[in-house]
Scaffold this active site. Structure first.
Site, PDB file in Angstrom:
ATOM      1  N   SER A   1      17.776  -3.812  44.629  1.00 25.56           N
ATOM      2  CA  SER A   1      16.646  -4.150  43.764  1.00 25.56           C
ATOM      3  C   SER A   1      15.434  -4.445  44.628  1.00 25.56           C
ATOM      4  O   SER A   1      15.367  -3.996  45.778  1.00 25.56           O
ATOM      5  CB  SER A   1      17.012  -5.340  42.872  1.00 25.56           C
ATOM      6  OG  SER A   1      16.037  -5.534  41.881  1.00 25.56           O
ATOM      7  N   ASN A   2      14.470  -5.176  44.114  1.00 26.10           N
ATOM      8  CA  ASN A   2      13.294  -5.556  44.909  1.00 26.10           C
ATOM      9  C   ASN A   2      12.897  -6.985  44.563  1.00 26.10           C
ATOM     10  O   ASN A   2      13.542  -7.632  43.750  1.00 26.10           O
ATOM     11  CB  ASN A   2      12.150  -4.561  44.668  1.00 26.10           C
ATOM     12  CG  ASN A   2      11.793  -4.479  43.198  1.00 26.10           C
ATOM     13  OD1 ASN A   2      11.404  -5.473  42.594  1.00 26.10           O
ATOM     14  ND2 ASN A   2      11.948  -3.310  42.608  1.00 26.10           N
ATOM     15  N   ARG A   3      11.820  -7.447  45.163  1.00 17.82           N
ATOM     16  CA  ARG A   3      11.466  -8.868  45.067  1.00 17.82           C
ATOM     17  C   ARG A   3      10.667  -9.235  43.819  1.00 17.82           C
ATOM     18  O   ARG A   3      10.192 -10.356  43.699  1.00 17.82           O
ATOM     19  CB  ARG A   3      10.645  -9.279  46.286  1.00 17.82           C
ATOM     20  CG  ARG A   3      11.396  -9.215  47.582  1.00 17.82           C
ATOM     21  CD  ARG A   3      10.487  -9.692  48.709  1.00 17.82           C
ATOM     22  NE  ARG A   3      11.080  -9.447  50.011  1.00 17.82           N
ATOM     23  CZ  ARG A   3      11.974 -10.256  50.563  1.00 17.82           C
ATOM     24  NH1 ARG A   3      12.359 -11.340  49.944  1.00 17.82           N
ATOM     25  NH2 ARG A   3      12.468  -9.959  51.752  1.00 17.82           N
TER      26      ARG A   3
END
Ligand code: CTP
Length: 404
Positions: free
Chosen positions: A208-210
């Site tokens: 995923s990402n932040r």
């Protein structure tokens, strides 16, 4: 401070119920949100809380007696108000309102007022469910009155049932929705995507990402405040979505694509704020990957590029004309302007909000952002460092202008 409440004139009618103590908090919250709050109390309300309580939190005189002051004040109060909230509203006051009776300053003002009316009932012992009360509720609803609650739970008598006044935060949220009805996006359908997406590696792991969804949630709230009907397609985030959205929770890019394409089919505007995962594992392991499966170089996971949601929206839009306006974001770490412009053209957008996620105060997990808004004609607005709320309000303003 909430922009929508700033300098709004709110009449707060208070009738005789133990729930009055919660209304003091509501009056305080409305005042802190920026509204000018004028309280009208009935005599019975004065037995539960004093005018001084309300005066202390609103900083304004409280109206508690029709005959003591100038008798035409009810007309003035009702004339200039943006919203009239009656909280708590007893069964008796609701019956009077349904009948058009006007025997105290509160009911007289309600008859003379032209603004929307929001009623938060509070009553005990099955009174709310009584056919007489239900008939009054139906009459008032038919006249365009909005009801907030009541909720079910423990009541003052110790009985449990339907009749508790909603909590101040819930009432504030309802008041927000009613006030928004006269906003620039009233009558429009808006779709907002927010948060990250997750791509599964195996049953317990993902890429995923932040993204925390803050900017997207702020855009959803700003669109609500402008009066739009908002569908929020939300990836996994910790923050709560704003009250009043049609919420579609998704996890993967595939799911987000499905939800966005369905929602934009008859939408006026799309704000694609989500930080969509660009890559996903080429193959999903059905079982949890074991450490023993790694060799000396670790474990290689082959990645493939995910579906580009905006490009798919572009194809659908070319056929159907919906959404009428679309806005994307571009998260860049360098050459923000050039990459942003290229993305705008490639993804067939009306607007792109470019943010340099490496710039101080911008990007994920902070409450501020620095955005340059581009259209195919060039720079629409270069915003200074602003709160994500302020950025959202400006974006909504530009999209509303494009829609009109
Ligand atoms: N977006 C999308 N589908 C994807 C990836 C991104 O619809 N699979 C959308 C984002 O929601 C955003 C816009 O496209 O509104 C730009 O996202 P960004 O991550 O900046 O661009 P990418 O398309 O991923 O391009 P690059 O990898 O070159 O930065």
């Amino acid at each position: 401070m909430i922009t929508l409440f700033k300098d709004k004139r709110i009449l707060l009618g208070v009738t005789g119920s133990i729930a009055c103590y919660k209304t003091v908090d509501l009056a305080s919250k409305l005042t802190q949100a920026g509204a000018q709050v004028d309280v009208i109390m009935t005599e019975a309300a004065g037995r539960f809380v004093t005018p001084l309580s309300f005066q202390s939190v609103t900083g304004r005189p409280v109206y508690d007696d029709m005959w003591r002051r100038e008798h035409v004040q009810h007309v003035g109060l009702g004339e200039t108000a943006d919203l009239f909230i009656i909280a708590p509203a007893t069964a008796h006051t609701m019956a009077k309102l349904a009948q058009g009776l006007a025997d105290n300053l509160l009911t007289v003002t309600a008859l003379a007022a032209h603004c929307p009316l929001l009623i938060a009932p509070a009553m005990d012992g099955g009174m709310y469910e009584h056919p007489a009360t239900q008939a009054n509720v139906a009459t008032l609803k038919q006249r365009g009155v909005t009801f907030a609650g009541p909720s079910t739970g423990r009541m003052a008598s110790g009985l449990s049932g339907l009749g508790r006044m909603l909590e101040p935060d819930a009432l504030l949220a309802q008041a927000r929705l009613v006030l928004a009805r006269s906003g620039v996006l009233a009558g429009t359908k808006v779709v907002v995507s927010a948060g990250p997406t997750r791509e599964a590696i195996d049953p317990v792991r993902f890429i995923s990402n932040r993204s925390t969804g803050k900017q997207g949630l702020a855009v959803a709230q700003a669109a609500l405040d402008a009066g739009a009907e908002v569908t929020l397609v939300l990836g996994p985030v910790a923050e709560s979505p704003p009250h009043g959205v049609n919420l579609v929770r998704v996890e993967s890019t595939e799911q987000m694509a499905q939800a966005v394409l369905t929602a934009v089919a008859n939408a006026d505007a799309l704000f694609m704020v989500a930080a969509v995962a660009d890559f996903r594992p080429g193959k999903l392991s059905e079982r949890k990957l074991k450490k023993t499966e790694a060799n000396d170089w670790g474990l290689a996971i082959g990645l493939e590029v995910t579906l580009d949601i905006l490009s798919t929206v572009k194809e659908q839009r070319e056929k159907t004309g919906f959404p009428r306006v679309s806005l994307g974001f571009a998260a860049e770490t360098h050459d923000a302007y050039e990459y942003g412009r290229a993305k705008l053209l490639r993804k067939g957008l009306n607007f792109i909000a470019v943010n340099d996620v490496m710039a101080e105060g911008a990007g994920f997990a902070v409450d501020t952002n620095r955005v340059i808004l581009l259209s195919s004609a060039g720079v629409v607005e270069e915003m200074p460092l602003l709160s994500k709320t302020a950025v959202a309000e400006r974006l909504v303003h530009h999209v509303a202008k494009a829609l009109s």
